[in-house]
Design a protein around this motif. Structure first.
Motif, PDB file in Angstrom:
ATOM      1  N   ALA A   1      20.982  -3.133 -11.631  1.00 56.74           N
ATOM      2  CA  ALA A   1      22.234  -1.961 -11.958  1.00 56.74           C
ATOM      3  C   ALA A   1      21.972  -1.493 -13.306  1.00 56.74           C
ATOM      4  O   ALA A   1      21.952  -0.365 -13.708  1.00 56.74           O
ATOM      5  CB  ALA A   1      23.316  -2.496 -11.795  1.00 56.74           C
ATOM      6  N   ALA A   2      21.670  -2.414 -14.249  1.00 54.48           N
ATOM      7  CA  ALA A   2      21.476  -2.266 -15.775  1.00 54.48           C
ATOM      8  C   ALA A   2      20.145  -1.542 -16.052  1.00 54.48           C
ATOM      9  O   ALA A   2      19.948  -0.801 -16.620  1.00 54.48           O
ATOM     10  CB  ALA A   2      21.420  -3.865 -16.727  1.00 54.48           C
ATOM     11  N   ILE A   3      19.198  -1.619 -15.197  1.00 54.79           N
ATOM     12  CA  ILE A   3      17.910  -0.953 -15.365  1.00 54.79           C
ATOM     13  C   ILE A   3      17.955   0.319 -14.966  1.00 54.79           C
ATOM     14  O   ILE A   3      17.521   1.376 -15.613  1.00 54.79           O
ATOM     15  CB  ILE A   3      16.535  -1.836 -14.544  1.00 54.79           C
ATOM     16  CG1 ILE A   3      16.266  -3.231 -15.243  1.00 54.79           C
ATOM     17  CG2 ILE A   3      15.435  -0.972 -14.571  1.00 54.79           C
ATOM     18  CD1 ILE A   3      15.353  -3.861 -14.289  1.00 54.79           C
ATOM     19  N   ALA A   4      18.991   0.655 -13.914  1.00 58.86           N
ATOM     20  CA  ALA A   4      18.896   2.134 -13.338  1.00 58.86           C
ATOM     21  C   ALA A   4      19.759   2.999 -14.526  1.00 58.86           C
ATOM     22  O   ALA A   4      19.279   3.935 -14.653  1.00 58.86           O
ATOM     23  CB  ALA A   4      19.803   1.732 -12.016  1.00 58.86           C
TER      24      ALA A   4
ATOM     25  N   SER B   1      19.983   2.198 -17.767  1.00 63.64           N
ATOM     26  CA  SER B   1      19.171   2.241 -18.870  1.00 63.64           C
ATOM     27  C   SER B   1      18.037   3.441 -18.556  1.00 63.64           C
ATOM     28  O   SER B   1      17.812   3.966 -19.500  1.00 63.64           O
ATOM     29  CB  SER B   1      18.312   0.923 -19.122  1.00 63.64           C
ATOM     30  OG  SER B   1      17.427   1.053 -20.024  1.00 63.64           O
ATOM     31  N   LEU B   2      17.597   3.546 -17.615  1.00 60.70           N
ATOM     32  CA  LEU B   2      16.562   4.586 -17.259  1.00 60.70           C
ATOM     33  C   LEU B   2      16.884   5.844 -16.755  1.00 60.70           C
ATOM     34  O   LEU B   2      16.193   6.867 -16.444  1.00 60.70           O
ATOM     35  CB  LEU B   2      15.396   4.183 -16.254  1.00 60.70           C
ATOM     36  CG  LEU B   2      14.745   2.540 -16.807  1.00 60.70           C
ATOM     37  CD1 LEU B   2      13.722   2.160 -15.904  1.00 60.70           C
ATOM     38  CD2 LEU B   2      13.998   2.956 -18.182  1.00 60.70           C
ATOM     39  N   GLY B   3      18.392   5.930 -16.306  1.00 60.00           N
ATOM     40  CA  GLY B   3      18.949   7.186 -15.791  1.00 60.00           C
ATOM     41  C   GLY B   3      18.537   7.602 -14.278  1.00 60.00           C
ATOM     42  O   GLY B   3      18.380   8.676 -14.111  1.00 60.00           O
ATOM     43  N   ILE B   4      18.189   6.398 -13.611  1.00 60.82           N
ATOM     44  CA  ILE B   4      17.717   6.631 -12.238  1.00 60.82           C
ATOM     45  C   ILE B   4      18.769   5.819 -11.249  1.00 60.82           C
ATOM     46  O   ILE B   4      19.509   4.942 -11.739  1.00 60.82           O
ATOM     47  CB  ILE B   4      16.294   5.975 -12.116  1.00 60.82           C
ATOM     48  CG1 ILE B   4      16.173   4.616 -12.362  1.00 60.82           C
ATOM     49  CG2 ILE B   4      15.332   6.933 -12.897  1.00 60.82           C
ATOM     50  CD1 ILE B   4      14.753   4.180 -12.399  1.00 60.82           C
ATOM     51  N   SER B   5      18.553   5.870 -10.047  1.00 63.36           N
ATOM     52  CA  SER B   5      19.296   5.297  -8.835  1.00 63.36           C
ATOM     53  C   SER B   5      18.872   3.830  -8.756  1.00 63.36           C
ATOM     54  O   SER B   5      17.929   3.561  -9.072  1.00 63.36           O
ATOM     55  CB  SER B   5      19.234   6.174  -7.822  1.00 63.36           C
ATOM     56  OG  SER B   5      18.228   5.939  -6.982  1.00 63.36           O
ATOM     57  N   ARG B   6      19.929   3.277  -8.371  1.00 63.61           N
ATOM     58  CA  ARG B   6      19.617   1.637  -8.045  1.00 63.61           C
ATOM     59  C   ARG B   6      18.671   1.555  -6.940  1.00 63.61           C
ATOM     60  O   ARG B   6      17.855   0.371  -7.109  1.00 63.61           O
ATOM     61  CB  ARG B   6      20.941   0.983  -7.632  1.00 63.61           C
ATOM     62  CG  ARG B   6      22.051   0.850  -8.681  1.00 63.61           C
ATOM     63  CD  ARG B   6      23.148   0.023  -8.417  1.00 63.61           C
ATOM     64  NE  ARG B   6      24.182  -0.154  -9.571  1.00 63.61           N
ATOM     65  CZ  ARG B   6      25.354  -0.717  -9.426  1.00 63.61           C
ATOM     66  NH1 ARG B   6      25.653  -1.487  -8.443  1.00 63.61           N
ATOM     67  NH2 ARG B   6      26.256  -0.513 -10.366  1.00 63.61           N
ATOM     68  N   LYS B   7      18.780   2.433  -5.983  1.00 62.55           N
ATOM     69  CA  LYS B   7      17.846   2.614  -4.963  1.00 62.55           C
ATOM     70  C   LYS B   7      16.387   2.665  -5.236  1.00 62.55           C
ATOM     71  O   LYS B   7      15.410   2.119  -4.868  1.00 62.55           O
ATOM     72  CB  LYS B   7      18.048   3.501  -3.875  1.00 62.55           C
ATOM     73  CG  LYS B   7      17.262   3.593  -2.680  1.00 62.55           C
ATOM     74  CD  LYS B   7      17.815   4.504  -1.618  1.00 62.55           C
ATOM     75  CE  LYS B   7      16.626   4.460  -0.445  1.00 62.55           C
ATOM     76  NZ  LYS B   7      17.247   5.447   0.561  1.00 62.55           N
TER      77      LYS B   7
ATOM     78  N   ALA C   1      15.376  -0.390  -6.772  1.00 64.18           N
ATOM     79  CA  ALA C   1      15.059  -1.411  -5.628  1.00 64.18           C
ATOM     80  C   ALA C   1      13.542  -1.252  -4.993  1.00 64.18           C
ATOM     81  O   ALA C   1      12.766  -2.088  -5.007  1.00 64.18           O
ATOM     82  CB  ALA C   1      16.121  -1.387  -4.786  1.00 64.18           C
ATOM     83  N   ASN C   2      13.243  -0.011  -4.794  1.00 59.68           N
ATOM     84  CA  ASN C   2      12.146   0.430  -4.133  1.00 59.68           C
ATOM     85  C   ASN C   2      10.975   0.214  -5.169  1.00 59.68           C
ATOM     86  O   ASN C   2       9.877  -0.240  -4.679  1.00 59.68           O
ATOM     87  CB  ASN C   2      12.207   1.996  -4.041  1.00 59.68           C
ATOM     88  CG  ASN C   2      13.007   2.231  -2.615  1.00 59.68           C
ATOM     89  OD1 ASN C   2      13.385   1.290  -1.988  1.00 59.68           O
ATOM     90  ND2 ASN C   2      13.299   3.442  -2.601  1.00 59.68           N
ATOM     91  N   ALA C   3      11.253   0.451  -6.365  1.00 66.14           N
ATOM     92  CA  ALA C   3      10.021   0.199  -7.394  1.00 66.14           C
ATOM     93  C   ALA C   3       9.864  -1.413  -7.518  1.00 66.14           C
ATOM     94  O   ALA C   3       8.752  -1.809  -7.453  1.00 66.14           O
ATOM     95  CB  ALA C   3      10.603   0.551  -8.810  1.00 66.14           C
ATOM     96  N   CYS C   4      10.800  -2.174  -7.401  1.00 66.15           N
ATOM     97  CA  CYS C   4      10.524  -3.569  -7.594  1.00 66.15           C
ATOM     98  C   CYS C   4       9.931  -4.074  -6.410  1.00 66.15           C
ATOM     99  O   CYS C   4       8.892  -5.029  -6.560  1.00 66.15           O
ATOM    100  CB  CYS C   4      12.131  -4.420  -7.545  1.00 66.15           C
ATOM    101  SG  CYS C   4      12.859  -4.275  -9.219  1.00 66.15           S
ATOM    102  N   THR C   5      10.273  -3.398  -5.126  1.00 68.66           N
ATOM    103  CA  THR C   5       9.334  -3.743  -3.861  1.00 68.66           C
ATOM    104  C   THR C   5       7.994  -3.404  -4.018  1.00 68.66           C
ATOM    105  O   THR C   5       7.062  -4.245  -3.724  1.00 68.66           O
ATOM    106  CB  THR C   5       9.857  -3.420  -2.636  1.00 68.66           C
ATOM    107  OG1 THR C   5      11.337  -3.682  -2.363  1.00 68.66           O
ATOM    108  CG2 THR C   5       9.142  -3.574  -1.403  1.00 68.66           C
ATOM    109  N   GLN C   6       7.669  -2.250  -4.334  1.00 71.25           N
ATOM    110  CA  GLN C   6       6.260  -1.863  -4.956  1.00 71.25           C
ATOM    111  C   GLN C   6       5.509  -2.803  -5.699  1.00 71.25           C
ATOM    112  O   GLN C   6       4.421  -3.027  -5.844  1.00 71.25           O
ATOM    113  CB  GLN C   6       6.241  -0.282  -5.293  1.00 71.25           C
ATOM    114  CG  GLN C   6       6.785   0.633  -4.472  1.00 71.25           C
ATOM    115  CD  GLN C   6       5.565   0.789  -3.326  1.00 71.25           C
ATOM    116  OE1 GLN C   6       4.452   0.743  -3.482  1.00 71.25           O
ATOM    117  NE2 GLN C   6       6.264   0.787  -2.145  1.00 71.25           N
ATOM    118  N   ILE C   7       6.329  -3.208  -6.781  1.00 66.45           N
ATOM    119  CA  ILE C   7       5.649  -3.898  -7.934  1.00 66.45           C
ATOM    120  C   ILE C   7       5.241  -5.272  -7.225  1.00 66.45           C
ATOM    121  O   ILE C   7       4.188  -5.883  -7.478  1.00 66.45           O
ATOM    122  CB  ILE C   7       6.574  -4.116  -9.050  1.00 66.45           C
ATOM    123  CG1 ILE C   7       6.690  -2.798  -9.789  1.00 66.45           C
ATOM    124  CG2 ILE C   7       6.005  -5.202 -10.140  1.00 66.45           C
ATOM    125  CD1 ILE C   7       7.940  -3.014 -10.819  1.00 66.45           C
TER     126      ILE C   7
END
Length: 222
Positions: A179-182, A184-190, A193-199
Motif C-alpha cells: 500500500a505504501a509503495i502504491a 509513493s509511486l502513484g499507482i494502484s495496489r493491484k 502486487a502484479n509487479a511483485c509477482t513478476q519480480i
C-alpha cells in the motif's frame, strides 16, 4: 629416477598418441586409465609424478571429480588438464587453449595447467615438462584472457527487471508495504502486487522476505 605419468582419457587413439609422444621425448613411464574408477585406482597404486587428465572422462563427476579426489588425498598432486578444443584458426574463443572459462575453472580447482587437445605437440610436451619440474603451465593467451575475465564486471542479477520493477524492489527492501509503495509511486495496489509477482518469477524468489534480502544484497535498500 624415471617419472611416472598417469594419462587419463577415454579415447584409445589419443592415449596411444600421447604415450608415443611422451616416450619419444623421454619424459617418463606412462600408465593409462580410461575412466574415473581406473584413474583413481592407478593413482593410488602408482603414485604418479603427474596426471594428464581429460576433464570429460566417464564417471559421476568426470575428470574434475577425479582431480578433486586426488587433491583431497594429496594437496601437492600435479594435474595437467588436457581437454576440449582450442579455438584454432577461424575457430571459437580461446585461441589454442580452449574456452577460458573452462580453463579458469580447472586452475581454480587445483590443476597445474590446461592444454587443449588441438594445441601443438610442443605445447603439450612443454606443459608436462614444466609441471613435472614443479611449475605451472599458463599459456600467454590464456593468462591474458583470464586477466580480462577478472576485470570484467560481474553479471547484474537484476538484469531481467524493468526500471519500474527495480524501483518497487528497492522500496520493498526499505520495508514499505504494498500500500505504501502504491501511494509513493502513484499507482494502484493491484499494479504493485502484479509487479511483485513478476519480480519473484524473474528472480526465482520464494516470497516477500526473499525479495527484501535480494534488494538489500543488491544495494537497493539504502
Amino acid at each position: 629416477m624415471t617419472a611416472t605419468i598417469l594419462l587419463v582419457d577415454d579415447h584409445p587413439i589419443i592415449r596411444a598418441g600421447c604415450r608415443r609422444l611422451f616416450g619419444d621425448a623421454g619424459l617418463g613411464r606412462v600408465v593409462e586409465a580410461e575412466d574415473a574408477g581406473g584413474a583413481l585406482a592407478l593413482w593410488r597404486s602408482e603414485r604418479p609424478d603427474i596426471v594428464v587428465l581429460d576433464p570429460d572422462i566417464p564417471g559421476p563427476d568426470g575428470g574434475m571429480g577425479v582431480m578433486r579426489a586426488m587433491l583431497a588425498e594429496n594437496a601437492a598432486a600435479r594435474v595437467l588438464v588436457f581437454g576440449g578444443r582450442g579455438g584454432g584458426q577461424g575457430g571459437g574463443q580461446g585461441g589454442g587453449y580452449g574456452d577460458p572459462a573452462v580453463a579458469a575453472g580447472a586452475l581454480k580447482a587445483g590443476a597445474k595447467g590446461y592444454v587443449a587437445k588441438n594445441s601443438a605437440l610442443d605445447t603439450l610436451l612443454s606443459a608436462v615438462g614444466r609441471v613435472l619440474a614443479g611449475g605451472i603451465h599458463l599459456d600467454h593467451a590464456l593468462a591474458r584472457d583470464l586477466a580480462l575475465m577478472s576485470l570484467s564486471p560481474p553479471p547484474d542479477p537484476l538484469a531481467p527487471l524493468t526500471l519500474r520493477e527495480r524501483e518497487i524492489l528497492g522500496l520493498l527492501g526499505r520495508g514499505l508495504t504494498a500500500a505504501a509503495i502504491a501511494d509513493s509511486l502513484g499507482i494502484s495496489r493491484k499494479t504493485v502486487a502484479n509487479a511483485c509477482t513478476q519480480i519473484k518469477d524473474k528472480l526465482g524468489a520464494d516470497g516477500p522476505r526473499a525479495l527484501v534480502r535480494i534488494a538489500i544484497d543488491a544495494g537497493l535498500a539504502g
